[in-house]
Design a protein around this motif. Sequence first.
Motif, mmCIF file in Angstrom:
data_model
loop_
_atom_site.group_PDB
_atom_site.id
_atom_site.type_symbol
_atom_site.label_atom_id
_atom_site.label_comp_id
_atom_site.label_asym_id
_atom_site.label_seq_id
_atom_site.Cartn_x
_atom_site.Cartn_y
_atom_site.Cartn_z
ATOM 1 N N ASN A 150 -5.303 4.441 -0.668
ATOM 2 C CA ASN A 150 -5.705 4.102 -2.016
ATOM 3 C C ASN A 150 -6.660 2.933 -2.158
ATOM 4 O O ASN A 150 -7.567 2.979 -2.967
ATOM 5 N N VAL B 71 -5.001 0.713 -8.818
ATOM 6 C CA VAL B 71 -5.639 1.950 -8.388
ATOM 7 C C VAL B 71 -5.126 3.055 -9.292
ATOM 8 O O VAL B 71 -3.907 3.237 -9.427
ATOM 9 N N TYR C 178 -10.603 2.011 -9.615
ATOM 10 C CA TYR C 178 -9.940 0.761 -9.266
ATOM 11 C C TYR C 178 -10.343 -0.337 -10.250
ATOM 12 O O TYR C 178 -11.446 -0.307 -10.810
ATOM 13 N N ARG D 89 -11.038 8.551 -7.778
ATOM 14 C CA ARG D 89 -10.094 7.503 -8.146
ATOM 15 C C ARG D 89 -10.868 6.335 -8.741
ATOM 16 O O ARG D 89 -12.064 6.195 -8.528
ATOM 17 N N ILE E 79 -9.362 -0.181 -1.494
ATOM 18 C CA ILE E 79 -10.551 -0.660 -0.786
ATOM 19 C C ILE E 79 -10.304 -2.125 -0.455
ATOM 20 O O ILE E 79 -9.833 -2.880 -1.297
ATOM 21 N N TYR F 33 -10.619 -4.569 -9.998
ATOM 22 C CA TYR F 33 -10.575 -5.710 -9.109
ATOM 23 C C TYR F 33 -10.834 -6.979 -9.909
ATOM 24 O O TYR F 33 -11.522 -6.959 -10.928
ATOM 25 N N VAL G 92 -14.291 -0.093 -10.556
ATOM 26 C CA VAL G 92 -14.900 0.488 -9.357
ATOM 27 C C VAL G 92 -14.493 1.949 -9.282
ATOM 28 O O VAL G 92 -13.310 2.277 -9.404
#
Lengths: 109, 114
Positions: free
Chosen positions: B101, A48, A33, A31, B103, A35, A90
Motif C-alpha cells: 500500500n 492510503v 494517498y 489508489r 510509498i 501525505y 498522491v
Amino acid sequence: ELKVEQNPLFLSMQEGKNYTIYCNYSTTSDRLYWYRQDPGKSLESLFVLLSNGAVKQEGRLMASLDTKARLSTLHITAAVHDLSATYFCVVNRDDKIIFGKGTRLHILP
Amino acid sequence: DVKVTQSSRYLVKRTGEKVFLECVQDMDHENMFWYRQDPGLGLRLIYFSYDVKMKEKGDIPEGYSVSREKKERFSLILESASTNQTSMYLCASSPPRGSGNTIYFGEGSWLTVV
C-alpha cells in the motif's frame, strides 16, 4: 494524462476550526494517498485509500475517497497548531505516482 | 524499520559538473522514483523505474538520466549541472501494484548549482 489538482493551495485558519482540503484527479486510479510534509523534511504517510467509499480517520484528520467523482477529501476537525504543514494528495495509476501541488496549511494559535 | 536512504543531503556543485544522486531502499521494492520539489510547483516526476535496468521518463526528464543496475539502488545523474537544476530532490520506492500500500520517501537531497 493523469492530473491531480488540490485546493486550496494555501489555507490559514484558526485553532479549533474545521476545514476540508479537496483533491480531484483526472482519470481512474489504483489508489490514493495523503501525505504530510513539514518544512525541510521528507513526506510522512497519513492515509492510503483503496476503494470507492473508503474513509479513514486518525486523530483530527479524516480522509475519504469517491472514485466515481474522482474526488478525495481531507477533513480537519478542531484544528491545532501542530497540524501546520503541507499536505499532499498522491495518486497511483499503473505504478506511476503523481502528486498534487500540495496544500500549505497554517494554523494560527 | 523500512528505509529509503539518500546518501547526500546537501550538495553544492558548479555549473557544468556531473552530479550523482544516490538512493538505496532496503524493502526489496520493484518501483523507484525520482522527483524534484520546487516552491509553487509541488513535486514533479523526473524518472521512474519498475525493475532493474528498466526506466521510464516522467514529466520533466530533460537534463537528467538515471541508472538502476541493482534492485535496491536508483541513481539520478545530472550530466552537466545547470543553475535551474537547483532544487530539492526526493527519492521514493513502492512495491508493485496490488502487493502493498504505502510509498516510502527518502529524506531529500538539497542541490545548489552555482
